[in-house]
Motif scaffolding. Structure first.
Motif, mmCIF file in Angstrom:
data_model
loop_
_atom_site.group_PDB
_atom_site.id
_atom_site.type_symbol
_atom_site.label_atom_id
_atom_site.label_comp_id
_atom_site.label_asym_id
_atom_site.label_seq_id
_atom_site.Cartn_x
_atom_site.Cartn_y
_atom_site.Cartn_z
ATOM 1 N N GLU A 204 25.792 31.978 -22.104
ATOM 2 C CA GLU A 204 26.193 33.163 -22.693
ATOM 3 C C GLU A 204 25.080 33.904 -23.242
ATOM 4 N N ASP A 205 25.200 35.354 -22.639
ATOM 5 C CA ASP A 205 23.758 36.257 -22.688
ATOM 6 C C ASP A 205 23.780 36.352 -24.475
ATOM 7 N N ASP A 206 22.523 36.298 -24.578
ATOM 8 C CA ASP A 206 22.188 36.697 -26.236
ATOM 9 C C ASP A 206 22.183 35.607 -26.947
ATOM 10 N N MET A 207 22.442 34.266 -26.654
ATOM 11 C CA MET A 207 22.787 32.847 -27.351
ATOM 12 C C MET A 207 21.744 32.130 -27.304
ATOM 13 N N ILE A 208 21.061 31.494 -28.143
ATOM 14 C CA ILE A 208 19.722 30.823 -27.783
ATOM 15 C C ILE A 208 20.025 29.403 -29.103
ATOM 16 N N ILE A 209 19.958 28.494 -28.257
ATOM 17 C CA ILE A 209 19.738 26.950 -28.811
ATOM 18 C C ILE A 209 18.617 26.176 -28.095
ATOM 19 N N ALA A 210 17.654 26.207 -28.667
ATOM 20 C CA ALA A 210 16.786 25.106 -28.295
ATOM 21 C C ALA A 210 16.581 23.757 -28.814
ATOM 22 N N THR A 211 16.410 22.707 -28.049
ATOM 23 C CA THR A 211 16.402 21.484 -28.735
ATOM 24 C C THR A 211 15.083 20.441 -28.143
ATOM 25 N N ARG A 212 14.954 19.539 -28.822
ATOM 26 C CA ARG A 212 14.123 18.348 -28.182
ATOM 27 C C ARG A 212 14.917 17.796 -26.915
ATOM 28 N N HIS A 213 14.218 16.631 -26.346
ATOM 29 C CA HIS A 213 14.805 16.185 -25.092
ATOM 30 C C HIS A 213 15.875 15.226 -25.788
ATOM 31 N N THR A 214 17.024 15.013 -24.874
ATOM 32 C CA THR A 214 17.970 14.125 -25.522
ATOM 33 C C THR A 214 17.418 12.735 -25.136
ATOM 34 N N ASN A 215 18.091 11.614 -26.053
ATOM 35 C CA ASN A 215 17.574 10.275 -25.852
ATOM 36 C C ASN A 215 16.115 10.107 -26.438
ATOM 37 N N THR A 216 15.551 10.876 -27.286
ATOM 38 C CA THR A 216 14.471 10.957 -27.937
ATOM 39 C C THR A 216 14.364 10.181 -29.345
ATOM 40 N N ALA A 217 13.375 9.304 -29.662
ATOM 41 C CA ALA A 217 13.163 8.487 -30.916
ATOM 42 C C ALA A 217 12.643 9.480 -31.919
ATOM 43 N N VAL A 218 13.105 9.675 -33.012
ATOM 44 C CA VAL A 218 12.619 10.614 -34.171
ATOM 45 C C VAL A 218 12.473 9.957 -35.235
ATOM 46 N N ARG A 219 11.684 10.575 -35.944
ATOM 47 C CA ARG A 219 11.336 10.205 -37.420
ATOM 48 C C ARG A 219 11.971 11.013 -38.583
ATOM 49 N N GLU A 220 12.138 10.735 -39.744
ATOM 50 C CA GLU A 220 12.805 11.623 -40.699
ATOM 51 C C GLU A 220 11.584 12.736 -40.746
ATOM 52 N N GLY A 221 12.469 14.143 -40.748
ATOM 53 C CA GLY A 221 11.463 15.072 -41.044
ATOM 54 C C GLY A 221 11.023 15.881 -39.707
ATOM 55 N N ASP A 222 11.397 15.143 -38.690
ATOM 56 C CA ASP A 222 11.288 15.678 -37.389
ATOM 57 C C ASP A 222 12.010 16.773 -37.055
ATOM 58 N N LYS A 223 11.543 18.077 -36.425
ATOM 59 C CA LYS A 223 12.251 19.318 -35.982
ATOM 60 C C LYS A 223 13.195 18.696 -34.757
ATOM 61 N N LEU A 224 14.416 19.051 -34.882
ATOM 62 C CA LEU A 224 15.060 18.611 -33.759
ATOM 63 C C LEU A 224 15.788 19.742 -32.689
ATOM 64 N N ALA A 225 15.917 20.926 -33.542
ATOM 65 C CA ALA A 225 16.531 22.023 -32.606
ATOM 66 C C ALA A 225 16.206 23.643 -33.344
ATOM 67 N N ALA A 226 16.652 24.529 -32.890
ATOM 68 C CA ALA A 226 16.269 25.805 -33.431
ATOM 69 C C ALA A 226 17.516 26.842 -32.854
ATOM 70 N N MET A 227 17.983 27.501 -33.411
ATOM 71 C CA MET A 227 18.926 28.454 -32.705
ATOM 72 C C MET A 227 18.826 29.997 -33.363
ATOM 73 N N ARG A 228 18.998 30.888 -32.640
ATOM 74 C CA ARG A 228 19.374 32.229 -33.037
ATOM 75 C C ARG A 228 19.994 33.146 -31.981
ATOM 76 N N ILE A 229 20.172 34.513 -32.075
ATOM 77 C CA ILE A 229 20.709 35.375 -31.352
ATOM 78 C C ILE A 229 19.666 36.283 -30.764
ATOM 79 N N VAL A 230 19.755 36.917 -29.829
ATOM 80 C CA VAL A 230 18.593 37.791 -29.341
ATOM 81 C C VAL A 230 18.915 39.100 -30.075
ATOM 82 N N PRO A 231 19.675 39.755 -30.068
ATOM 83 C CA PRO A 231 20.018 41.051 -30.917
ATOM 84 C C PRO A 231 19.967 40.922 -32.413
#
Length: 340
Positions: free
Chosen positions: A114-141
């Motif tokens: 959908e235009d103007d929707m942004i969700i960016a993530t790490r790769h799936t099936n990734t081992a992470v540690r407490e405190g690691d950044k997982l994803a970020a999200m926002r809209i364009v306008p």
């Protein structure tokens, strides 16, 4: 929202954060959404290059960028995650524990398509540690129609797009094959490597067998580990097609269901994965696990540790991204290996 001259903005409410950048000093929001502009703010705003400002005109049919980010957070955030404060229209999610990070990539695509929707993530099936950044999200306008955003959110379904599963398997039975090791002709260099890799997931070796190259002895060792209720069983060595390599046959004769003997991953082509009826995994590890920094074992261990079943189809798809480039200085997991 409406556009007005900055010189005429006194008393108006800002509808978005205003970032001030002073090289080497600051890059942060000087004025936040909802701030009421004062007379003394005008020179500062002009020095920031803001000759015009968007000020808020409340409209019940629209979401402000901060409100939209919070709505996107709702369709992403699951257990074992925490969110940052919304800042300049963006929210970030972080891991609240060590574990396996998973992304429903199909639903993620549905929302991002959908235009103007942004969700960016790490790769799936990734081992992470407490405190690691997982994803970020926002809209364009700066603002978006509520119905547009809600339509995108409906595509995500009723469950969050992201999940973080803590490590569940805690104990391991280790079976080191090879007559040369059983007879003491060479030192067991394989086991310390495996134990170190397991320790990264909080898994301890509770039983250790040296059955040589005898198929029946290997089979009995596997079943002994199974009877003792260990969470996983690993057989090291004896995985090639040489006449003396009996590990694959012993795993089959133990009664485990073989998912695959062989994987399109290098290093790790001779890897074997099977499961007993109760879900206990049993694996045959090829010799490359002993000397290569990253192999098929490293790619699959996060899922094994989190008790996420692995299918034959999933293994076969690992050929895309399954080639380790053998870099002089290994940067795994910060590289392309295993990222299809």
């Amino acid at each position: 929202m409406k556009l007005i001259e900055t010189k005429k903005a006194v008393g108006h409410v800002l509808c978005h954060d205003m970032t001030q950048i002073i090289p080497g000093v600051i890059k942060d929001a000087r004025f936040r959404k909802g701030y009421i502009v004062k007379e003394e703010d005008i020179p500062v705003l002009l020095s920031m290059g803001k000759e015009y400002l968007y000020v808020w005109e409340k409209n019940d049919n629209m979401y402000h960028e901060n409100e939209a980010a919070l709505r996107l957070e709702q369709i992403c955030k699951n257990d074992n995650m925490y969110a940052s404060e919304v800042k300049e229209g963006k929210i970030e999610l972080y891991a609240a524990c060590n574990g396996l990070f998973l992304v429903d990539t199909d639903r993620l695509y549905d929302v991002n398509s959908e235009d103007d929707m942004i969700i960016a993530t790490r790769h799936t099936n990734t081992a992470v540690r407490e405190g690691d950044k997982l994803a970020a999200m926002r809209i364009v306008p700066l603002v978006i129609e509520k119905e547009r955003l809600e339509g995108a959110c409906r595509k995500a379904g009723e469950t969050p797009i992201l999940s973080l599963l803590p490590w569940k398997r805690k104990t391991c039975g280790l079976i080191t094959t090879g007559s040369e090791v059983a007879k003491g002709l060479i030192e067991d260099a394989f086991s310390p490597v495996v134990e170190k890799k397991l320790a990264a997931f909080g898994i301890k070796v509770k039983e250790h067998f040296y059955p040589g190259d005898d198929t029946e002895a290997i089979r009995k060792a596997i079943l002994s580990c199974k009877e003792k209720g260990l969470d996983m069983i690993l057989c090291t060595g004896g995985m090639s097609v040489d006449p003396d390599d009996r590990t694959p046959g012993a795993i089959r004769e133990s009664g485990a269901r073989i998912v695959s003997y062989g994987a399109p991953v290098l290093p790790g082509a001779m890897f074997l994965l099977g499961y007993f009826e109760d879900g206990t995994p049993v694996m045959g590890l090829p010799g490359c696990v002993m000397y290569a920094k990253a192999t098929i074992f490293d790619l699959l261990m996060p899922r094994i540790a989190a008790d996420v079943p692995i299918t034959r189809d999933e293994l076969k798809k690992m050929g895309h991204g399954g080639l380790c480039l053998g870099c002089k200085e290994c940067h795994y997991p910060e590289c392309s290996f295993g990222k299809g």
